[in-house]
Scaffold this motif. Structure first.
Motif, PDB file in Angstrom:
ATOM      1  N   CYS A 178       0.832  -1.201   0.000  1.00 16.40           N
ATOM      2  CA  CYS A 178       0.000   0.000   0.000  1.00 16.40           C
ATOM      3  C   CYS A 178       0.870   1.255   0.000  1.00 16.40           C
ATOM      4  CB  CYS A 178      -0.904  -0.012   1.238  1.00 16.40           C
ATOM      5  SG  CYS A 178      -2.250   1.191   1.207  1.00 16.40           S
ATOM      6  N   ASN A 179       0.393   2.285  -0.669  1.00 12.69           N
ATOM      7  CA  ASN A 179       1.084   3.572  -0.741  1.00 12.69           C
ATOM      8  C   ASN A 179       1.190   4.211   0.640  1.00 12.69           C
ATOM      9  OD1 ASN A 179       0.608   6.743  -0.983  1.00 12.69           O
ATOM     10  ND2 ASN A 179       1.748   6.076  -2.788  1.00 12.69           N
ATOM     11  N   GLY A 180       2.352   4.818   0.926  1.00 11.33           N
ATOM     12  CA  GLY A 180       2.596   5.386   2.240  1.00 11.33           C
ATOM     13  C   GLY A 180       1.611   6.471   2.635  1.00 11.33           C
ATOM     14  N   LEU A 181       1.220   7.338   1.707  1.00  7.49           N
ATOM     15  CA  LEU A 181       0.272   8.412   2.027  1.00  7.49           C
ATOM     16  C   LEU A 181      -1.091   7.842   2.383  1.00  7.49           C
ATOM     17  CD1 LEU A 181       1.182  11.047  -0.731  1.00  7.49           C
ATOM     18  CD2 LEU A 181       1.827  11.059   1.690  1.00  7.49           C
ATOM     19  N   VAL A 182      -1.492   6.795   1.668  1.00  4.12           N
ATOM     20  CA  VAL A 182      -2.764   6.142   1.976  1.00  4.12           C
ATOM     21  C   VAL A 182      -2.712   5.539   3.376  1.00  4.12           C
ATOM     22  CG1 VAL A 182      -4.317   4.251   1.340  1.00  4.12           C
ATOM     23  CG2 VAL A 182      -3.286   5.679  -0.445  1.00  4.12           C
ATOM     24  N   LEU A 183      -1.585   4.933   3.720  1.00  7.83           N
ATOM     25  CA  LEU A 183      -1.425   4.323   5.045  1.00  7.83           C
ATOM     26  C   LEU A 183      -1.564   5.366   6.155  1.00  7.83           C
ATOM     27  CD1 LEU A 183       1.633   1.991   4.320  1.00  7.83           C
ATOM     28  CD2 LEU A 183      -0.749   1.296   4.566  1.00  7.83           C
ATOM     29  N   VAL A 184      -0.904   6.500   5.982  1.00  7.20           N
ATOM     30  CA  VAL A 184      -0.982   7.567   6.997  1.00  7.20           C
ATOM     31  C   VAL A 184      -2.423   8.029   7.167  1.00  7.20           C
ATOM     32  CG1 VAL A 184      -0.309   9.928   7.559  1.00  7.20           C
ATOM     33  CG2 VAL A 184       1.396   8.336   6.666  1.00  7.20           C
ATOM     34  N   ASP A 225      12.980 -17.801   1.099  1.00  4.95           N
ATOM     35  CA  ASP A 225      14.149 -18.642   1.364  1.00  4.95           C
ATOM     36  C   ASP A 225      13.794 -19.832   2.241  1.00  4.95           C
ATOM     37  OD1 ASP A 225      15.761 -16.969  -0.125  1.00  4.95           O
ATOM     38  OD2 ASP A 225      16.562 -15.889   1.599  1.00  4.95           O
ATOM     39  N   TYR A 226      12.870 -19.621   3.164  1.00  2.23           N
ATOM     40  CA  TYR A 226      12.492 -20.684   4.087  1.00  2.23           C
ATOM     41  C   TYR A 226      11.272 -21.467   3.614  1.00  2.23           C
ATOM     42  CZ  TYR A 226      15.902 -19.000   7.446  1.00  2.23           C
ATOM     43  OH  TYR A 226      17.080 -18.634   8.062  1.00  2.23           O
ATOM     44  N   GLY A 227      10.943 -21.325   2.326  1.00  3.29           N
ATOM     45  CA  GLY A 227       9.921 -22.172   1.727  1.00  3.29           C
ATOM     46  C   GLY A 227       8.496 -21.713   1.884  1.00  3.29           C
ATOM     47  N   VAL A 228       8.277 -20.441   2.234  1.00  2.00           N
ATOM     48  CA  VAL A 228       6.920 -19.917   2.379  1.00  2.00           C
ATOM     49  C   VAL A 228       6.587 -19.079   1.138  1.00  2.00           C
ATOM     50  CG1 VAL A 228       5.368 -18.483   3.759  1.00  2.00           C
ATOM     51  CG2 VAL A 228       7.152 -19.838   4.891  1.00  2.00           C
ATOM     52  N   PRO A 229       5.651 -19.526   0.297  1.00  2.00           N
ATOM     53  CA  PRO A 229       5.291 -18.739  -0.885  1.00  2.00           C
ATOM     54  C   PRO A 229       4.669 -17.403  -0.489  1.00  2.00           C
ATOM     55  CG  PRO A 229       4.414 -20.986  -1.014  1.00  2.00           C
ATOM     56  CD  PRO A 229       4.887 -20.783   0.390  1.00  2.00           C
ATOM     57  N   VAL A 230       4.991 -16.357  -1.226  1.00  2.00           N
ATOM     58  CA  VAL A 230       4.492 -15.009  -0.931  1.00  2.00           C
ATOM     59  C   VAL A 230       3.628 -14.524  -2.092  1.00  2.00           C
ATOM     60  CG1 VAL A 230       5.105 -12.601  -0.487  1.00  2.00           C
ATOM     61  CG2 VAL A 230       6.507 -14.450   0.483  1.00  2.00           C
ATOM     62  N   ILE A 231       2.448 -14.057  -1.766  1.00  2.00           N
ATOM     63  CA  ILE A 231       1.573 -13.412  -2.750  1.00  2.00           C
ATOM     64  C   ILE A 231       1.430 -11.948  -2.353  1.00  2.00           C
ATOM     65  CG2 ILE A 231      -0.773 -13.251  -3.653  1.00  2.00           C
ATOM     66  CD1 ILE A 231      -1.030 -16.251  -3.345  1.00  2.00           C
ATOM     67  N   THR A 232       1.803 -11.048  -3.253  1.00  2.00           N
ATOM     68  CA  THR A 232       1.665  -9.610  -2.992  1.00  2.00           C
ATOM     69  C   THR A 232       0.343  -9.126  -3.563  1.00  2.00           C
ATOM     70  OG1 THR A 232       4.066  -9.276  -3.030  1.00  2.00           O
ATOM     71  CG2 THR A 232       2.684  -7.339  -3.384  1.00  2.00           C
ATOM     72  N   ILE A 233      -0.416  -8.421  -2.740  1.00  2.00           N
ATOM     73  CA  ILE A 233      -1.745  -7.942  -3.129  1.00  2.00           C
ATOM     74  C   ILE A 233      -1.794  -6.429  -2.958  1.00  2.00           C
ATOM     75  CG2 ILE A 233      -4.201  -8.000  -2.534  1.00  2.00           C
ATOM     76  CD1 ILE A 233      -3.763 -10.911  -1.631  1.00  2.00           C
ATOM     77  N   ALA A 234      -2.190  -5.735  -4.014  1.00  2.00           N
ATOM     78  CA  ALA A 234      -2.323  -4.274  -3.945  1.00  2.00           C
ATOM     79  C   ALA A 234      -3.486  -3.931  -3.019  1.00  2.00           C
ATOM     80  CB  ALA A 234      -2.558  -3.697  -5.331  1.00  2.00           C
ATOM     81  N   ALA A 235      -3.163  -3.276  -1.888  1.00  2.95           N
ATOM     82  CA  ALA A 235      -4.160  -3.050  -0.840  1.00  2.95           C
ATOM     83  C   ALA A 235      -4.691  -1.633  -0.808  1.00  2.95           C
ATOM     84  CB  ALA A 235      -3.562  -3.414   0.520  1.00  2.95           C
ATOM     85  N   ASP A 236      -4.301  -0.785  -1.767  1.00  5.52           N
ATOM     86  CA  ASP A 236      -4.813   0.583  -1.772  1.00  5.52           C
ATOM     87  C   ASP A 236      -5.986   0.725  -2.743  1.00  5.52           C
ATOM     88  OD1 ASP A 236      -3.174   0.180  -3.924  1.00  5.52           O
ATOM     89  OD2 ASP A 236      -1.824   1.860  -3.484  1.00  5.52           O
TER      90      ASP A 236
END
Length: 260
Positions: A178-184, A225-236
């Protein structure tokens, strides 16, 4: 803070407090030791958990939901819990603050962020994992088998310490980007209802976001690295659109079709 959403069953909290109060004080403050991995995280083979005999052949299914403050981890975790009744939502931050409020808790013995008495305790990675492990073990003993861990791991060291324990490897990690300004804006907007005084302090909000973002890249690489798959999701985006993405991926995980 609504403890039901943190621990799912009040019995987990009662069991943890009983364990704390039944230990000699000398065992509450353990000598710290190096919990670094015995295997380089750059090895091409994923670093899996210890053998699962500890769980009597029924290890819990664990999913991480990660992202900076304000990305929507709690919001979407609650919706997942609503739609998947067998799911236990465990917020690391809320659990940390709750345990720190108990004078007899070993968590309350650690220094607070910022050096005062109001900040969150700063736990070494191995002790942060210990806190989660004790909670998960208590819940699994009560039949809670599917766990959504909200806000953990936060650093590469957290992931390495997790891999050194008997907790099974997480099946999936969702990272809410998420974009930093949206987070704030989101955090300041929730300040009146969140129960966290630091949500109303804009400088504190920016510091928390920046600290999280600075550690995120290395933390996410450690997950891989430790075998955990990561899915990135646009949250803004629209909350419903974000949740649909998370829900679809989560259904795949619990049906045994987790991403690779």
């Amino acid at each position: 803070m609504e403890l039901y959403h943190i621990f799912d069953l009040v019995g987990i909290v009662a069991s943890m407090v009983h364990n704390i109060l039944s230990r000699p004080f000398s065992k509450l403050v353990r000598p710290l030791k190096d919990h670094g991995s015995k295997k380089s995280p750059h090895d091409s083979r994923p670093l899996g958990p210890q053998p699962t005999d500890h769980w009597e052949g029924r290890p819990p299914l664990i999913v991480f939901i990660l992202g900076p403050p304000g990305a929507g981890k709690e919001t979407h975790s609650k919706r997942l819990r609503r739609d998947f009744p067998g799911l236990t939502h465990l917020s690391y931050g809320d659990m940390l603050r709750y345990q720190a409020s108990i004078p007899a808790s070993w968590v309350s013995t650690f220094p607070r962020r910022g050096g005062g008495i109001e900040g969150d305790p700063v736990l070494p990675a191995a002790d942060a994992v210990r806190l989660l492990r004790e909670t998960i073990e208590s819940g699994v003993a009560r039949g809670q088998r599917i766990w959504l861990i909200d806000g953990f791991p936060r650093t590469r060291e957290h992931m390495a310490a997790w891999a050194d324990t008997q907790i099974p490897r997480a099946k999936q990690a969702f990272f809410l980007e998420c974009n930093g300004l949206v987070l704030v804006d989101r955090i300041l907007g929730r300040a009146g209802t969140s129960g966290r005084p630091d949500d109303a302090d804009v400088e504190s909000v920016r510091e928390r976001i920046n600290r999280n973002m600075a550690a995120s890249e290395a933390m996410l690489q450690a997950c891989r690295d430790y075998g955990v798959p990561v899915i990135t999701i646009a949250a803004d985006r629209d909350l419903d659109a974000v949740y649909r993405d998370i829900q679809n991926h989560f259904e795949g995980v619990i049906s045994g079709e987790g991403s690779s």
